[in-house]
Design an enzyme around this catalytic site. Structure first.
Site, short mmCIF file in Angstrom:
data_model
loop_
_atom_site.label_atom_id
_atom_site.label_comp_id
_atom_site.label_asym_id
_atom_site.label_seq_id
_atom_site.Cartn_x
_atom_site.Cartn_y
_atom_site.Cartn_z
N CYS A 71 -88.67 -3.76 -63.21
CA CYS A 71 -87.21 -3.56 -63.20
C CYS A 71 -86.63 -4.00 -64.54
CB CYS A 71 -86.57 -4.33 -62.06
SG CYS A 71 -87.47 -4.19 -60.51
N CYS A 90 -89.40 3.99 -57.39
CA CYS A 90 -88.43 3.34 -56.49
C CYS A 90 -87.12 4.13 -56.41
CB CYS A 90 -88.15 1.92 -56.96
SG CYS A 90 -87.40 1.86 -58.58
FE1 FES Z 1 -86.69 -0.12 -58.86
FE2 FES Z 1 -86.25 -2.63 -59.25
S1 FES Z 1 -87.24 -1.74 -57.54
S2 FES Z 1 -85.92 -1.02 -60.63
#
Ligand code: FES
Length: 129
Positions: free
Chosen positions: A103, A34
């Site tokens: 996360c 991400c």
């Molecule tokens: Fe990357 Fe939450 S989407 S840490």
């Protein structure tokens, strides 16, 4: 995706955000998928975390997880802090959507690396010669 009230509250007003000028331990971790990045800095006295700050460039779950983690481990011994797991964070946050569990793991990883950094610095300080 639905966030709990607690996650929204901490996303809007996170606790312990910022930098420690002369940290005893620190670490920066990222999630390559991400692209989110999290940095944690610690002050340690008598084996206890006396201060902890974070900067998270990431999603609401990552910010809320870092914030709740700093609140949970401040004042704890390093061993107690290391025993805080991502599911404790998730529970304390009132839950996270399944695709956001990673996360909270990122916050745990940052804390563990910051503690490792502290231990490494300390062993260099105490090394003979
Ligand atoms: Fe990357 Fe939450 S989407 S840490």
């Amino acid at each position: 995706m639905k966030y709990s009230k607690k996650v929204i509250e901490l996303f809007v007003s996170p606790k312990n955000v910022g930098e420690i000028g002369n940290p005893d331990g620190e670490a920066e971790v990222g999630n390559p998928v991400c692209g989110d990045v999290m940095k944690i800095q610690l002050k340690v006295e008598d084996n206890c975390i006396t201060d902890i700050k974070f900067r998270t460039f990431g999603c609401a779950a990552a910010i809320a997880s870092s914030s709740i983690l700093t609140e949970l481990v401040k004042g704890k011994t390093l061993e107690e802090a290391k025993n805080v797991t991502y599911d404790v964070l998730v529970k304390t946050l009132g839950g996270l959507p399944p695709q956001k569990i990673h996360c909270s793991s990122l916050a745990i990883e940052a804390l563990h690396k910051a503690i490792e950094d502290y231990i490494k610095r300390k062993s260099v300080e105490n090394a003979p010669g």
